[in-house]
Design an enzyme around this catalytic site. Structure first.
Site, short mmCIF file in Angstrom:
data_model
loop_
_atom_site.label_atom_id
_atom_site.label_comp_id
_atom_site.label_asym_id
_atom_site.label_seq_id
_atom_site.Cartn_x
_atom_site.Cartn_y
_atom_site.Cartn_z
N GLU A 351 0.98 -1.02 0.02
CA GLU A 351 0.09 0.01 0.14
C GLU A 351 0.78 1.26 0.09
OE1 GLU A 351 -4.40 0.90 1.81
OE2 GLU A 351 -2.84 0.62 3.36
N HIS A 382 7.05 -27.26 2.98
CA HIS A 382 6.44 -28.23 2.02
C HIS A 382 5.44 -27.90 1.11
CE1 HIS A 382 8.21 -31.39 4.88
NE2 HIS A 382 7.95 -30.56 5.78
N LYS A 510 -12.93 2.41 -3.48
CA LYS A 510 -14.01 2.83 -2.89
C LYS A 510 -14.91 3.35 -3.43
CE LYS A 510 -11.32 3.38 1.61
NZ LYS A 510 -10.99 4.52 2.57
#
Length: 545
Positions: A351, A382, A510
């Site tokens: 960000e 793994h 937004k």
């Protein structure tokens, strides 16, 4: 070309990047490499010897930092200068962990007294709740905290609370809600008793869509379970700048904690946004968290570039991103309590430095913020470690581990440490074809089969990593560790000449989301947007494919 890439030092680094020997050779030629390329400060030890670097590399990188006026930019941040130029704001999250004796000026006034006043108010609040003095609407003490926020007001408190689980001393439970998906808050509310639950709403504007929606849902649940509007003040507090909206909601003005424009959300856990942390670990431990961060601030502000831990880490990240085309950086935490840190550092870095224009609006001609990802050791060994060892991409790695465990059971920690150190060695050293053939020498395979299998077992090595150690995970060392990554992020942004403190990409999402929401609620089919968006909205309104 930009000024940065035109510089003689940048060009020298580009040429130098092709001249670095394999790290095997670097270690073989310098028995003192570990001691020469390690650093200890603020309770943290950094081994940066497993990097593709020579003394010339470090000198060139430090020269690049000097030419970018990094020292002056560090001073400007700590002095409260307006370095968030697009929003015309100072950047003073460091003031949140300052000492009472300091004087830090923002917008013409000393902000330290207000910071200290807020900490004292937090102290009183935490004492009231944890002592049982604070009562719910039926006279019962609080047992559960629900922290409602999004972004920095969610991730920081959640990850730090998780990391400091051994220091939970108050007996409270804490639940974190961020996602606007109704399932998230619904599943939390199923576990709770409204008579003993306290909600903390964290939103600077008291209007952030996800946070307000979840808070209104919590309030509706509370009222449906027997609480009244007048009881809201006993079960809801807020961290916000919008006192009027919070009081209209029903929150007592005395239970509203401040937020300031000079603190960005992803740097806010040190403020009253950290209330959930303090309610779990107590204010003494919370102040220790601040102390560790302040120690790293002091180190960052004063240590010379060659001995400055955030600077060294920031320069190496830039080195690989800009001169080796590394597109991502992996954070590997060899401690279960620190398992959330990769996600926190992901938000912090991506960000902040996910930008593509310089401060003066020039489009960059170099890579900026990498993809930050990672996970918990040894689980990753793994899974994605395979790609780290034998994949085609160069992915620098940070290994983080405490030397002492909070849960020293049998050989668990010895095995954890051996895996951590073994992975850094394997990434650096790799395995040659001759070594792979030697391992197969006693097998019953034919020579042709041995050669084929050996080729599959070759690992190039020369994969860079840093190793960060601490004696033990404590509030203080965690504070220093998080501040280290904050400043590491700043170093890169300062050299790239970008604004690490705005987030216009977030803001666009937004605004478009609000527009789509209005169209979802409209009576007629969506037609005004692009064909894909119109089609998706209409499918959603139909409720089926």
């Amino acid at each position: 070309m930009t000024i940065l890439t035109q510089s003689t030092t940048w060009q020298a680094l580009a040429a130098h990047s092709h001249q670095i020997p394999h790290m095997r050779e670097l270690f073989a030629g310098d028995p003192a490499r570990f001691s020469n390329m390690s650093l200890s400060t603020c309770g943290l030890f950094l081994d940066y010897s497993k990097n593709r670097a020579t003394p010339e590399t470090l000198n060139l990188l430090q020269t690049l930092a000097q030419e970018a006026k990094l020292d002056a930019k560090i001073k400007a941040m700590f002095a409260g200068d307006i370095i968030n130029t697009t929003e015309k704001r100072a950047v003073l999250h460091t003031a949140l962990r300052s000492t009472a004796e300091q004087s830090i000026v923002a917008e013409g006034q000393d902000i330290v007294p207000e910071v200290q006043q807020t900490l004292n108010k937090m102290q009183q609040f935490v004492t009231s709740v944890t002592s049982g003095q604070w009562k719910g609407f039926t006279g019962k003490a609080i047992t559960d905290i629900v922290s409602i926020g999004i972004g920095g007001s969610f991730l920081g408190p959640k990850i730090v609370s998780q990391a400091l689980r051994p220091y939970w001393i108050t007996g409270l439970n804490c639940h974190f809600v961020a996602n606007v998906d109704g399932t998230s808050i619904s599943e939390k509310l199923k576990l709770l008793d409204p008579e003993t639950t306290l909600f903390i709403m964290s939103s600077k504007s008291f209007g952030t869509q996800e946070t307000l929606t979840n808070t209104l849902t919590a309030k509706a649940w509370f009222l449906a379970k027997g609480g009244s509007q007048s009881d809201v003040a006993k079960h809801f507090v807020a961290v916000t700048s919008n006192v009027a909206k919070a009081t209209d909601f029903g929150i007592d003005a005395d239970n509203i904690f401040p937020m300031w424009d000079w603190v960005g959300g992803r740097y806010s856990l040190w403020s009253a946004i950290g209330l959930p942390i303090a309610l779990l670990i107590g204010m003494d431990n919370f102040r220790s968290l601040l102390k560790g961060a302040h120690q790293m601030d002091t180190h960052f502000a004063n240590a010379p570039l060659a001995e400055n831990m955030p600077v060294i880490m920031g320069l190496f990240s830039l080195w690989y991103g800009n001169f080796f085309n590394a597109q991502s950086h992996v954070v590997l935490t060899y401690d279960h309590y620190l398992r959330g840190l990769p996600a926190y550092f992901q938000q912090l870095d991506m960000e902040s430095n996910g930008k593509s224009v310089t401060l003066n609006g020039t489009h960059v001609d170099y890579s900026t913020g990498p993809v930050i990802w990672g996970g918990e050791g040894t689980n990753g060994q793994h899974a994605y470690h395979q790609l780290l060892h034998q994949g085609t991409a160069l992915i620098p790695a940070d290994f983080i581990m405490p030397l002492q465990s909070h849960n020293p059971i049998g050989e668990h920690h010895d095995q954890l440490a051996s895996n951590c150190f073994g992975q850094t060695q394997a990434l650096m050293q790799g395995r040659t074809l001759d070594e792979a053939l030697a391992e197969l020498s006693k097998s019953s395979l034919s020579d042709e089969e041995k050669l084929l299998i050996a080729k599959h077992k070759v690992m190039p090595g020369n994969k860079p990593s840093n190793t960060l150690l601490m004696d033990k995970l404590t509030p203080e060392t965690l504070g220093a560790l998080i501040a280290l990554y904050e400043h590491r992020t700043f170093v890169q942004g300062a050299i790239w000449d970008i604004n690490s403190f705005d987030q216009w990409g977030v803001e666009l999402g937004k605004s478009l989301g609000n527009d789509v929401l209005a169209r979802i609620g409209a009576e007629q089919d969506a037609t005004a947007l692009d064909a894909s968006s119109n089609g998706l909205i209409n499918l959603y309104r139909q409720g089926k494919i």
